[in-house]
Structures are given as structure tokens and as C-alpha cells.
Design an enzyme around this catalytic site. Structure first.
Site, PDB file in Angstrom:
ATOM      1  N   SER A 135      -2.314  22.244 -39.714  1.00 27.24           N
ATOM      2  CA  SER A 135      -2.096  21.573 -38.445  1.00 27.24           C
ATOM      3  C   SER A 135      -3.343  21.621 -37.563  1.00 27.24           C
ATOM      4  CB  SER A 135      -0.933  22.242 -37.703  1.00 27.24           C
ATOM      5  OG  SER A 135      -0.838  21.784 -36.370  1.00 27.24           O
ATOM      6  N   TYR A 159      -3.251  15.733 -34.543  1.00 31.19           N
ATOM      7  CA  TYR A 159      -2.746  15.328 -33.240  1.00 31.19           C
ATOM      8  C   TYR A 159      -3.931  14.717 -32.502  1.00 31.19           C
ATOM      9  CZ  TYR A 159       1.391  18.420 -33.634  1.00 31.19           C
ATOM     10  OH  TYR A 159       2.559  19.028 -34.005  1.00 31.19           O
ATOM     11  N   THR A 185       0.119  12.503 -36.864  1.00 31.72           N
ATOM     12  CA  THR A 185       1.419  12.685 -36.220  1.00 31.72           C
ATOM     13  C   THR A 185       1.489  11.816 -34.974  1.00 31.72           C
ATOM     14  OG1 THR A 185       1.659  14.918 -37.084  1.00 31.72           O
ATOM     15  CG2 THR A 185       2.980  14.348 -35.160  1.00 31.72           C
ATOM     16  N   LYS A 275       2.954  10.380 -39.772  1.00 28.34           N
ATOM     17  CA  LYS A 275       4.077  11.327 -39.709  1.00 28.34           C
ATOM     18  C   LYS A 275       4.790  11.183 -38.367  1.00 28.34           C
ATOM     19  CE  LYS A 275       5.106  16.276 -40.186  1.00 28.34           C
ATOM     20  NZ  LYS A 275       5.683  16.541 -38.846  1.00 28.34           N
ATOM     21  N   HIS A 299      10.157  15.635 -36.238  1.00 28.83           N
ATOM     22  CA  HIS A 299       9.365  16.801 -35.835  1.00 28.83           C
ATOM     23  C   HIS A 299      10.198  18.086 -35.903  1.00 28.83           C
ATOM     24  CE1 HIS A 299       5.257  17.274 -33.982  1.00 28.83           C
ATOM     25  NE2 HIS A 299       5.696  18.512 -33.908  1.00 28.83           N
TER      26      HIS A 299
END
Length: 430
Positions: A135, A159, A185, A275, A299
Site C-alpha cells: 500500500s 492512493y 484505488t 481498485k 474497501h
């Protein structure tokens, strides 16, 4: 019935004691036979703030509960008299092989759950031959993950931050470290209301308060590991002193659009996956933008509460887009049977997040190994009992989604006004 006095030779086989395992970690992990067993161990061994961050979801946590309920409500349809002596659990996904039809999902702040963090997940994934996802909010660098999993498949989850140079700098580092897939995402224009964190006063890094000290007393190993290993560092920021919600709101870029998606796609040489898809229309639109795959996900229930259930969305998306893009599913997966059901319902692949983290909290790298082994064993058993010898044989005929929730008719005039609405509601809950 004739009785006799037991002979010593008869008693000897009954008096064999199980060999004592001196390693306490191995001893407790051997007692875990389901992911929920790992969760129970994790809860006992992890401070409340870190455990609740992993275990919790947004607001009333309805999205997460419904996603899990959807898997519990499936009905399998086994075929009999099939040769299942040899099984192939591998799949081809996003240009490479995975030994199992699931990979490890990207999770944030992972070294707070256990000091071994992403390195444990990446090395365990590499050992068994499945992808590992890092992540943007990970607590290990892309270079550190590549070091822990040098020969396996590593994916990077992005992100998009308000500081776009910082975001793309991370992407460049992941590419240089050999990551082959970028997960973008898109369901985070703002942080979800993760109320457990608010009630716990959970911050980054965890703060010592009278409550946390009291909670730490029966969990000395976690605190010892936390205090005697490298301080928490983040791939996306140097430091932070505040709650997780405040951190996320400070980072996430609410201006991101489909134009930005196209721009990011042009920057990355490998596979690109979006995503956070929660509607069929959005799934079709991102595929039109040339992505290689989509992840149906809410999520993990951590953003919009009462969001669509990804498993319920899966059949319609698969019917429209199968063959045009690769369809991945996450949210709610807690067993190998859930993985099999998702593949049968049309997914090409799945991602597991909490299931992996429960193993990590229960026992570090060995706990992750145990979580993967539990899921692998359940996948194999479910496939055999369904009468299939390869993942590719799974199809919609093997599974039915039994729904507790169904939409109420929108047109009240056609159903007798309020009385019709009540009748419809009764019918849909049957």
C-alpha cells in the site's frame, strides 16, 4: 457382551501423549484451523487500537457485515463421480502465474499490527507463489518489499495524493524495484468514518496513555517488538502526529477524475488495475480507458457504509466484461470456500486483506504462513467436494447466491402506494 480385564498391551496405544511443542508461537498457531481462530489469537495478543483498526470498518460497519453475509449465504452445487485425485489450484493473472487463486491485498500501517509487517507478508507470499500488494500507506518501502520477496510478484497500490509529485515518486520507486502491477484505488475522495479508531483515540504512532498502558499489560510481546525495532516509517510520508482519519483526509486527492486515470496509465509500463469499482457502469467506463483489470471492492467496508456488496455485483460485471478485462474481487473473504465461490461466480482472482492480517497479528511471518495454509487447504477441499480438478473448471453452475437483501420496487404507484411498499419489503426479505 463378554467383559475382561484390560491388558497392558491394549492400553499402550491409548497412553501415547502428544509431543510437547516448546515453541509457544508454533504451539498457538497449530490450534488455528479457521481464519476466525487466527482472529481470536490476534485479538488476545494485539493492543486494542491496532486490532480495532484492522478488524473495524466504517460507521455502523454494515458494508463489511453484509459482504461477509453474502459469502455465508452461498449454496454450492457439487458434481459427483469426478476424478479429483490431482488438483491444479494455479491461475494466470495479469500476465503472470499465481499458485493459488488469491493474493495478499494492500493494507496500510501494517507494522502496527506486528513488527514484522509487510516483510512477513511479502516473504510468505513469495514462498507459496502468490502476489503481494504494497500500500501507499505501507510501513515498508518498495525496496524493502522487493528485498523480502526478490523472486515473487509484487504489486503496488496507489492512493493519488494532493502532492502528485510525491505519489508518482512512489510509483517510480516501485517500478525500479521490479513491481509488475499498479493498483489504483479510486474510492477514497475522503476518509471513511472509522469510528472504532475515533473511540480508541488511535493515532500514528500509537500514544502511551493510561488506557493503552493498561491494555498493554497482558500483551508485552507486541510492545517489546514495537519499542525495540525500527520506528514506524511510511512509504508516503516522513512522520505524522494525529489520528488516522486526519492523516487520510490530509493525503487523499478529492479532485481525481477519469482524465487522471488515463494520465497515470501512461506513466506505468506494467499492468494497471483500478481498485474500488462498485457499479457496472464504472466498471465498463474504466475498461474503456484501457486498464488491464478491475477490483470489485468497497474497501473492506471501510469507506462508504451501506456500499454495494462486491460479491453480489460480480455476476453482472463478469457477464459484461469477462474476456475484456481481468476481474478481481475483494471484501468479505474469510475462507477458502469464499475464494472458490468468487471464482465460480465469475472472478478471475481474489484478494485477501483482514485474513492475512489476522495471521500476521497472531504470529508474524509464521502466522501469515498459517493463514495462507488454512485458505489453501479449504480451497483444495472445496474443489474436491465440488468435483473439479482445476480452478478453470469452476463456473456459475457450481454456486448460487442466496440473497437476504433485495431492492424494493421504486414505483410506489404500481404496487399500491405505502401498502404495496410494505408488501414488497416483506417479499424481498423472504
Amino acid at each position: 457382551m463378554t467383559r475382561r480385564v484390560p491388558r497392558p498391551a491394549d492400553l499402550a496405544p491409548l497412553m501415547r501423549f502428544r509431543r510437547f511443542e516448546p515453541n509457544s508461537r508454533k504451539r498457538r498457531l497449530s490450534k488455528a484451523h479457521k481464519i476466525s481462530d487466527l482472529r481470536d489469537i490476534a485479538k488476545r495478543r494485539t493492543p486494542k487500537g491496532a486490532f480495532d483498526y484492522t478488524d473495524g470498518a466504517a460507521e455502523l460497519e454494515l458494508s463489511l457485515a453484509r459482504a461477509r453475509q453474502a459469502f455465508e449465504d452461498i449454496e454450492f452445487h457439487p458434481a459427483i463421480l469426478r476424478d479429483v485425485s490431482q488438483l491444479d489450484t494455479s491461475v494466470e493473472i495479469l500476465g503472470g502465474r499465481s499458485a493459488l487463486p488469491f493474493g495478499i491485498a494492500p493494507t496500510g500501517f501494517t507494522r502496527m499490527m506486528h513488527a514484522e509487517g509487510e516483510r512477513a507478508g511479502a516473504s510468505a507470499a513469495g514462498a507459496v507463489g502468490i502476489p503481494f500488494s504494497l500500500s501507499t500507506l505501507g510501513t515498508t518501502s518498495p525496496e524493502g518489499v522487493a528485498e523480502a520477496n526478490p523472486d515473487g510478484r509484487n504489486w503496488f497500490q496507489l492512493y493519488m495524493q494532493k502532492n502528485r509529485d510525491a505519489s508518482m515518486g512512489l510509483v517510480e520507486r516501485a517500478e525500479a524495484a521490479g513491481f509488475d502491477t499498479l493498483l489504483i484505488t479510486v474510492d477514497v475522495p475522503a476518509a471513511g468514518a472509522r469510528l472504532r479508531d475515533s473511540y480508541n483515540g488511535f493515532s500514528i504512532p500509537p500514544q502511551l496513555t493510561p488506557a493503552t498502558v493498561l491494555n498493554a499489560i497482558p500483551r508485552p510481546e507486541w510492545w517489546w517488538n514495537f519499542l525495540t525495532t525500527e520506528p514506524l516509517t511510511f512509504a508516503s510520508l516522513s512522520e505524522w502526529d494525529g489520528t488516522i482519519g486526519e492523516l487520510l483526509d490530509s493525503l487523499f486527492d478529492p479532485t481525481m477524475t477519469f482524465d487522471d486515470l488515463a494520465w497515470i496509465r501512461d506513466q506505468w509500463k506494467g499492468k494497471v488495475v483500478v481498485k474500488g469499482i462498485q457499479t457496472l457502469d464504472d466498471a465498463k467506463r474504466v475498461v474503456d480507458h484501457g486498464v488491464d483489470g478491475i477490483v470489485l471492492s468497497n474497501h473492506g467496508g471501510r469507506q462508504l457504509d451501506r456500499a454495494p456488496i462486491p460479491f453480489h455485483l460480480l455476476p453482472s460485471v463478469a457477464a459484461e466484461l469477462k474476456g475484456k478485462t481481468e476481474v478481481v474481487l475483494d471484501t468479505g473473504i474469510m475462507s477458502g470456500a469464499d475464494v472458490v465461490a468468487a471464482i465460480a461466480a465469475g472472478a478471475d482472482f481474489t484478494l485477501v486483506g483482514r485474513a492475512y492480517l489476522y495471521g500476521l497479528m497472531a504470529g508474524g511471518r509464521e502466522g501469515v504462513d498459517r493463514a495462507i495454509e488454512i485458505l489453501r487447504t479449504e480451497i483444495i477441499r472445496t474443489m474436491k467436494l465440488l468435483g473439479v480438478s482445476s480452478v478453470g473448471e469452476l463456473n456459475p453452475e457450481h454456486v448460487t447466491q442466496l440473497r437476504r437483501l433485495a431492492p424494493v420496487a421504486a414505483d410506489l404507484s404500481s404496487s399500491g402506494g405505502a401498502a404495496g411498499l410494505v408488501a414488497n419489503r416483506r417479499r424481498t426479505t423472504a
